[in-house]
Write a protein that holds these residues in place. Structure first.
Motif, PDB file in Angstrom:
ATOM      1  N   ALA A 128      34.146  51.713  37.196  1.00  0.00           N
ATOM      2  CA  ALA A 128      33.473  50.492  37.970  1.00  0.00           C
ATOM      3  C   ALA A 128      32.358  49.738  37.056  1.00  0.00           C
ATOM      4  O   ALA A 128      31.845  50.106  36.200  1.00  0.00           O
ATOM      5  N   THR A 154      29.586  46.202  37.797  1.00  0.00           N
ATOM      6  CA  THR A 154      28.918  45.752  38.782  1.00  0.00           C
ATOM      7  C   THR A 154      28.691  44.255  38.166  1.00  0.00           C
ATOM      8  O   THR A 154      29.140  43.871  37.902  1.00  0.00           O
ATOM      9  N   ARG A 164      34.393  46.175  40.969  1.00  0.00           N
ATOM     10  CA  ARG A 164      33.174  47.469  41.835  1.00  0.00           C
ATOM     11  C   ARG A 164      33.735  48.765  40.799  1.00  0.00           C
ATOM     12  O   ARG A 164      33.496  49.922  41.060  1.00  0.00           O
ATOM     13  N   TRP A 201      36.128  40.269  40.503  1.00  0.00           N
ATOM     14  CA  TRP A 201      36.099  41.036  41.929  1.00  0.00           C
ATOM     15  C   TRP A 201      37.309  40.404  43.351  1.00  0.00           C
ATOM     16  O   TRP A 201      37.610  39.700  42.626  1.00  0.00           O
ATOM     17  N   THR A 217      35.020  41.605  48.390  1.00  0.00           N
ATOM     18  CA  THR A 217      33.782  41.638  47.214  1.00  0.00           C
ATOM     19  C   THR A 217      32.915  40.125  47.054  1.00  0.00           C
ATOM     20  O   THR A 217      31.906  40.165  47.694  1.00  0.00           O
TER      21      THR A 217
END
Length: 429
Positions: free
Chosen positions: A165, A167, A173, A294, A298
């Motif tokens: 994952a 950030t 994510r 993303w 998100t």
């Protein structure tokens, strides 16, 4: 007694007591390409295979069928092999070769249903009425099937790898698996990496903001629109379906069937199509792994972190699809598969504007849709990802370009005649 057993097996498999005979011929036809691809599609559905694993399975089966048929003396014009060179035995039955080649691959890839595959093989060979030609064809097909399995062993499709994952702004994510496919050995193209596009638009730019605004409206669960939802669902093809590569294989089989293509042409079509779809996987997974972009859910919920003065955060926004999406957003895999499928079919038939009707595995109510041609279906499939709130339009467009590029190389370089002109314009022969 033996005859009664054979008839019972054929009836159980839905093939009837005897194979059909083509008009103007006394020779039975077991429709090996369609029949064994039907079993492959069912295997993908039953095992809930990923799109990447499904594409590889389809390609292995259809390459085996093509090389088995192509290697039999009398298959003309003489063409280049895919993985296993000929020649096969003289005067061998090409249908028997196709059956046993497909059987070998499916037993290897889906051993849990070996009993079913054995029964179908035995029924098909019995329907061909035996004899030395059938025996020679069956032996050659087994050889080709084993050769395809050997050629694809160690191709990088296993073991399964994952990307952790991420950030921060712009980064996908969740952890996701299947990333080993970025290094899988292609079936047909020289280097799948050449089709990896440049990066998605910068988060701070106008192109990103425009795509953001579009999906925020068209893909929003809060704005009901039955037609947009139905289009998304039609092409959604989740686990348990034939997956996007399988739908384009089904389209190809249906169009080939409507045109009554002979066995050799059916085998070449499905081999070209599935190799292009499998190689599209490699470039698609590489792109997703490289950029790890993303998803709209998100992006819209956290727009206050993207540095773009035009985008506005909506922490409660949800996608029409009902989920965020399980892999990085850029590029849209549905788009890349659809473009590869459409371009390969248009190239093979030397025409895009071939009308067809089709119901996907996820079509609401099983209702088919009508299309004026292959590109029209691919365009709708790509846009469906925006309607579902799963992708930005720039990822759709990049995916379409990726798929078309892979298909173009496959058509230009693979399974061509060994002598004389290899193309009529851009159309392979």
């Amino acid at each position: 007694m033996r005859k009664l057993v054979i008839v019972a097996v054929l009836a159980l498999l839905g093939t009837g007591a005897a194979a059909p005979v083509r008009a103007g011929s006394t020779r039975p036809d077991v429709d090996a390409v369609r029949g064994w691809n039907g079993l492959a599609l069912d295997a993908v559905r039953t095992t809930r295979a990923t799109d990447a694993d499904a594409a590889r399975l389809y390609a292995m089966l259809n390459v085996a069928v093509y090389d088995a048929v192509n290697g039999v003396a009398g298959s003309r014009p003489a063409r280049a092999h895919a993985l296993v060179p000929g020649p096969g035995p003289r005067d061998a039955d090409p249908q028997a070769a196709a059956v046993t080649a497909a059987h070998a691959v499916l037993v290897h890839l889906d051993p849990a249903r070996t009993t079913d595959y054995d029964a179908r093989r035995d029924a098909d060979l019995a329907a061909l009425r035996g004899g030395p030609a059938v025996a020679r064809g069956a032996a050659w097909g087994r050889h080709v099937g084993a050769g395809v399995i050997a050629a694809r062993t160690g191709d990088g499709s296993t073991p399964v790898e994952s990307q952790p994952a991420g950030t921060g702004p712009g980064v996908f994510r969740a952890a996701w698996s299947g990333t080993q496919y970025r290094a899988v050995r292609p079936f047909a193209v020289a280097d799948a990496g050449r089709y990896v596009p440049g990066p998605p638009p910068a988060l701070t730019g106008v192109p990103y903001a425009a795509a953001f605004a579009e999906v925020a409206v068209l893909g929003s669960a809060a704005l009901p629109d039955p037609e947009l939802l139905a289009t998304y669902q039609f092409w959604s093809l989740p686990a348990g379906s034939s997956q996007p590569p399988g739908e384009w294989l089904r389209i190809g089989l249906d169009v080939a069937g409507a045109r009554h293509l002979p066995l050799a042409d059916q085998a070449r079509l499905t081999a070209l199509l599935t190799m292009a779809l499998a190689d599209t996987t490699v470039a698609t997974v590489t792109t997703k792994y490289t950029y790890r972009h993303w998803r709209p859910t998100t992006a819209i919920r956290e727009a206050d972190t993207d540095g773009n003065p035009v985008t506005t955060a909506d922490p409660l926004w949800s996608a029409r699809a009902g989920s965020v999406g399980g892999t990085p957003e850029y590029v849209s895999g549905h788009s890349s598969y659809s473009a590869a499928g459409a371009a390969t079919l248009a190239g093979f038939f030397c025409a895009d504007a071939i009308p067809f009707s089709h119901a996907t595995d996820s079509a609401p109510g099983g209702t088919p849709r009508d299309y004026a041609g292959f590109a029209a279906a691919a365009t709708e499939a790509g846009r469906s990802r925006v309607y579902g709130g799963q992708h930005f339009e720039f990822s759709n467009q990049a995916g379409l370009a990726l798929g078309r590029g892979v298909a173009g190389e496959v058509l230009a370089t693979r399974l061509l005649v060994r002598s004389g002109p290899t193309h009529v314009g851009a159309c392979p022969r």
